[in-house]
Design a protein around this motif. Structure first.
Motif, short mmCIF file in Angstrom:
data_model
loop_
_atom_site.label_atom_id
_atom_site.label_comp_id
_atom_site.label_asym_id
_atom_site.label_seq_id
_atom_site.Cartn_x
_atom_site.Cartn_y
_atom_site.Cartn_z
N ARG A 52 0.83 -1.19 0.00
CA ARG A 52 0.00 0.00 0.00
C ARG A 52 0.88 1.26 0.00
O ARG A 52 0.59 2.23 -0.70
CB ARG A 52 -0.88 -0.04 1.25
N LEU A 53 1.94 1.19 0.77
CA LEU A 53 2.87 2.32 0.85
C LEU A 53 3.47 2.61 -0.53
O LEU A 53 3.53 3.75 -0.98
CB LEU A 53 3.99 1.98 1.85
N MET A 54 3.89 1.54 -1.22
CA MET A 54 4.52 1.72 -2.51
C MET A 54 3.53 2.28 -3.54
O MET A 54 3.91 3.03 -4.42
CB MET A 54 5.13 0.40 -3.01
N ARG A 55 2.24 1.92 -3.39
CA ARG A 55 1.22 2.46 -4.30
C ARG A 55 1.11 3.97 -4.13
O ARG A 55 0.98 4.70 -5.12
CB ARG A 55 -0.15 1.81 -4.03
N ILE A 56 1.21 4.43 -2.88
CA ILE A 56 1.10 5.87 -2.62
C ILE A 56 2.23 6.64 -3.30
O ILE A 56 2.04 7.73 -3.82
CB ILE A 56 1.13 6.14 -1.09
N PHE A 57 3.43 6.04 -3.31
CA PHE A 57 4.59 6.77 -3.81
C PHE A 57 4.94 6.45 -5.26
O PHE A 57 5.91 6.98 -5.80
CB PHE A 57 5.80 6.52 -2.90
N ARG A 58 4.15 5.57 -5.89
CA ARG A 58 4.47 5.17 -7.27
C ARG A 58 4.55 6.40 -8.19
O ARG A 58 3.71 7.29 -8.14
CB ARG A 58 3.41 4.19 -7.80
N GLY A 59 5.61 6.44 -9.00
CA GLY A 59 5.74 7.52 -9.98
C GLY A 59 6.24 8.83 -9.40
O GLY A 59 6.35 9.82 -10.11
N ARG A 60 6.53 8.84 -8.10
CA ARG A 60 7.03 10.08 -7.50
C ARG A 60 8.52 9.95 -7.26
O ARG A 60 9.04 8.88 -7.01
CB ARG A 60 6.35 10.34 -6.15
N ASN A 61 9.18 11.09 -7.29
CA ASN A 61 10.64 11.11 -7.11
C ASN A 61 10.98 11.14 -5.61
O ASN A 61 11.59 12.07 -5.12
CB ASN A 61 11.20 12.34 -7.84
N VAL A 62 10.52 10.10 -4.89
CA VAL A 62 10.76 10.02 -3.45
C VAL A 62 11.45 8.70 -3.15
O VAL A 62 11.00 7.65 -3.62
CB VAL A 62 9.43 10.11 -2.66
N ARG A 63 12.54 8.75 -2.39
CA ARG A 63 13.21 7.51 -1.98
C ARG A 63 12.53 6.97 -0.74
O ARG A 63 12.34 7.70 0.24
CB ARG A 63 14.67 7.79 -1.63
N ILE A 64 12.19 5.69 -0.77
CA ILE A 64 11.54 5.07 0.38
C ILE A 64 12.59 4.28 1.15
O ILE A 64 13.22 3.36 0.62
CB ILE A 64 10.41 4.10 -0.06
N ILE A 65 12.79 4.67 2.41
CA ILE A 65 13.78 3.99 3.26
C ILE A 65 13.03 3.28 4.37
O ILE A 65 12.14 3.85 5.00
CB ILE A 65 14.79 4.99 3.87
#
Ligand SMILES: *Cc1c(COP(=O)(O)O)cnc(C)c1O
Length: 399
Positions: free
Chosen positions: A177-190
Motif C-alpha cells: 500500500r505504501l509503494m502504491r502511494i509513492f508510485r511515480g514520485r521522485n521520493v526515496r523510500i527507506i
C-alpha cells in the motif's frame, strides 16, 4: 598478487543458512584459513610505484585506507547483501551511523522528509532537530495512517522514512500500500527493518529503495557488537558509501568479524526467536495480571493480517501492559532471576526494558502519555533460551 578468491556459492536460490555460512567469505589461499581473517590494519601499503600508476584504473582486491573499506568489512557486506537479496550493502559503525549517513547523502537544503511518528527515538530526533538546522523540512505523520502519509507529500519531498515492525508497539506498515502511494514520485523510500530482519521480511521485494538494519540487534545476534547496514541498488548505495568516506562511521575489522561469525547461525537464531516470541506472547495473553499484549503474531494485534501476508515470522520482541504503576513494574523487574534488565534486543540473552523509566525517563508523565508510553508498558526482547524457562521466570516474577 592478492591471493584472495571469493567462495563460489550460487547467489540466488541457495537457502538462507547456506548464504549466511558461505556468502562473501574470502578464502586466503596463502594461509588456507577457513575463517575470514580480521585484517587489523589502518592502512594498506603499495608494493611499488607500478601499483601507484595503476591506481586510476583500480586494482582488483586492493585496499587503500581503513576508512575507505577493508577486507573483513567487504566480506561481511557481501554476506549481508546476499542474505537480503540486495545488489549491494554498506556497513557502518552503528545503526544510527547508517541512518544519518544515508539521509545526509541523499538530501540537500530545501528538501522535505516524511517520517512516521512510531520510529526509533534517535531517528526521529535526527529528522526533527538535526535536519531542520540544514534547512531540510520534516513532517512527522502517524504510523499506518495512509491518508496522512499521502497528504504530507510535497513537491520537494525526497525521502519517506519508516520502520516495520516498530518499537515498542510492533505496528506493521503495509508495504504494498505504501509503494502504491509513492508510485511515480521522485521520493526515496527507506525502511528500517531491524525488528524484522531479512529472515522475516524482504522490503526490497516490495520496491523499497533502501533497507536499513541496526546490525547490533539480530544480525550480530550476541549483544557483543555495534554495527549498521544500508542495502539496496548499487546506484543508491554507492552514493551512501561515498558519503561514509567523508562522515567516517566505518565498521572496524574486529566488529566486522564478530558480525560474520554471528551471521553463521542467523537462520537458526531467527527460527528460535520467532518460536519463543510466539510462545511467550501467547503465555502473556493468557495471564490475568497482564492487561494487554502487543505481538503481530497474535490475532489480537491490530496488524495481524498484514503481518501474516508480508512476514515469515514475527521476531522476538513482545510488548505488554501491566498495572499502570511504576513501583509495581519495578518490583516485577526486581524479581526476575534470569531475564536481565536493559535496552537492546536481538541477542542470545533475553532483555527486558521499561520505556517509561528507562528510554523516556527525561519526559514528564504527560509527555510520555502523549507519545503513548504508559507507566505499565514493558518491552521484552526474547532471547534464544528455552521458552519454558523464559516463561517460568516471568511467571514467578509476576507471582
Ligand atoms: C537499535 C536501533 C537503531 C539504532 O541502531 P544502533 O546500532 O544502536 O545505532 C535504529 N533503529 C532501530 C529500529 C533500532 O532498534
Amino acid at each position: 598478487m592478492y591471493p584472495m578468491t571469493k567462495k563460489k556459492i550460487k547467489k540466488n536460490g541457495a537457502g538462507i543458512s547456506t548464504q549466511a555460512v558461505h556468502a562473501g567469505e574470502i578464502r586466503y589461499n596463502e594461509y588456507g584459513s577457513i575463517t575470514t581473517p580480521i585484517v587489523q590494519t589502518s592502512t594498506f601499503i603499495f608494493k611499488n610505484t607500478e601499483e601507484i600508476k595503476k591506481l586510476p584504473q583500480g586494482i582488483e582486491g586492493r585496499f587503500e585506507y581503513g576508512r575507505y573499506g577493508h577486507p573483513t568489512q567487504m566480506a561481511a557486506e557481501r554476506k549481508l547483501a546476499t542474505i537480503e537479496g540486495a545488489e549491494d550493502a554498506v556497513l557502518f559503525s552503528s545503526g544510527m551511523s547508517a541512518i544519518t549517513t544515508a539521509m545526509f547523502a541523499l538530501l540537500k537544503a530545501g528538501d522535505h522528509v516524511i517520517i512516521t511518528d512510531d520510529a526509533y527515538k534517535r531517528t526521529l530526533d535526527f529528522c526533527v532537530t538535526c535536519l531542520e538546522r540544514f534547512q531540510i523540512e520534516c513532517s512527522v505523520v502517524k504510523m499506518c495512517d495512509y491518508t496522512a502519509i499521502k497528504n504530507a507529500i510535497k513537491p520537494n519531498t525526497r525521502i519517506f522514512f519508516s520502520e516495520s515492525p516498530t518499537n515498542p508497539y510492533l505496528n506493521i506498515m503495509d508495504l504494498e500500500r505504501l509503494m502504491r502511494i509513492f508510485r511515480g514520485r521522485n521520493v526515496r523510500i527507506i525502511s528500517d527493518s531491524t525488528f524484522a530482519t531479512p529472515y522475516n521480511q524482504k522490503p526490497l521485494e516490495f520496491g523499497i529503495d533502501l533497507v536499513i538494519h541496526s546490525a547490533t540487534k539480530y544480525l550480530g545476534g550476541h549483544n557483543d557488537l555495534l554495527a549498521g547496514v544500508a542495502l539496496g541498488k548499487k546506484e543508491l548505495t554507492s552514493q551512501v558509501r561515498e558519503y561514509l568516506k567523508i562522515t567516517g562511521g566505518v565498521i572496524d575489522p574486529h566488529s566486522s568479524y564478530l558480525l560474520i561469525r554471528g551471521l553463521k547461525t542467523f537462520e537458526l537464531r531467527m527460527q528460535r526467536h520467532n518460536e519463543n516470541g510466539m510462545k511467550v506472547a501467547a503465555y502473556l495473553e493468557s495471564n490475568r495480571k497482564v492487561r494487554r499484549v502487543y505481538y503481530p503474531g497474535l490475532r489480537s494485534h491490530p496488524h495481524h493480517r498484514i503481518a501474516c501476508q508480508q512476514m515469515k515470522g514475527f521476531g522476538g520482541v513482545v510488548t505488554f501492559e501491566v498495572r499502570d504503576d511504576i513501583d509495581y513494574v519495578h518490583r516485577f523487574l526486581e524479581r526476575l532471576r534470569m531475564i536481565n534488565i536493559g535496552p537492546s534486543l536481538g541477542g542470545a540473552e533475553s532483555l527486558i526494558t521499561h520505556p517509561a523509566s528507562i528510554s523516556y525517563y527525561k519526559c514528564t508523565r504527560e509527555q510520555r502519555l502523549r507519545l503513548g508510553i504508559k507507566d505499565g508498558l514493558i518491552r521484552l526482547a526474547v532471547g534464544i533460551e528455552n521458552a519454558e524457562d523464559i516463561i517460568a521466570d516471568i511467571e514467578q516474577a509476576l507471582g
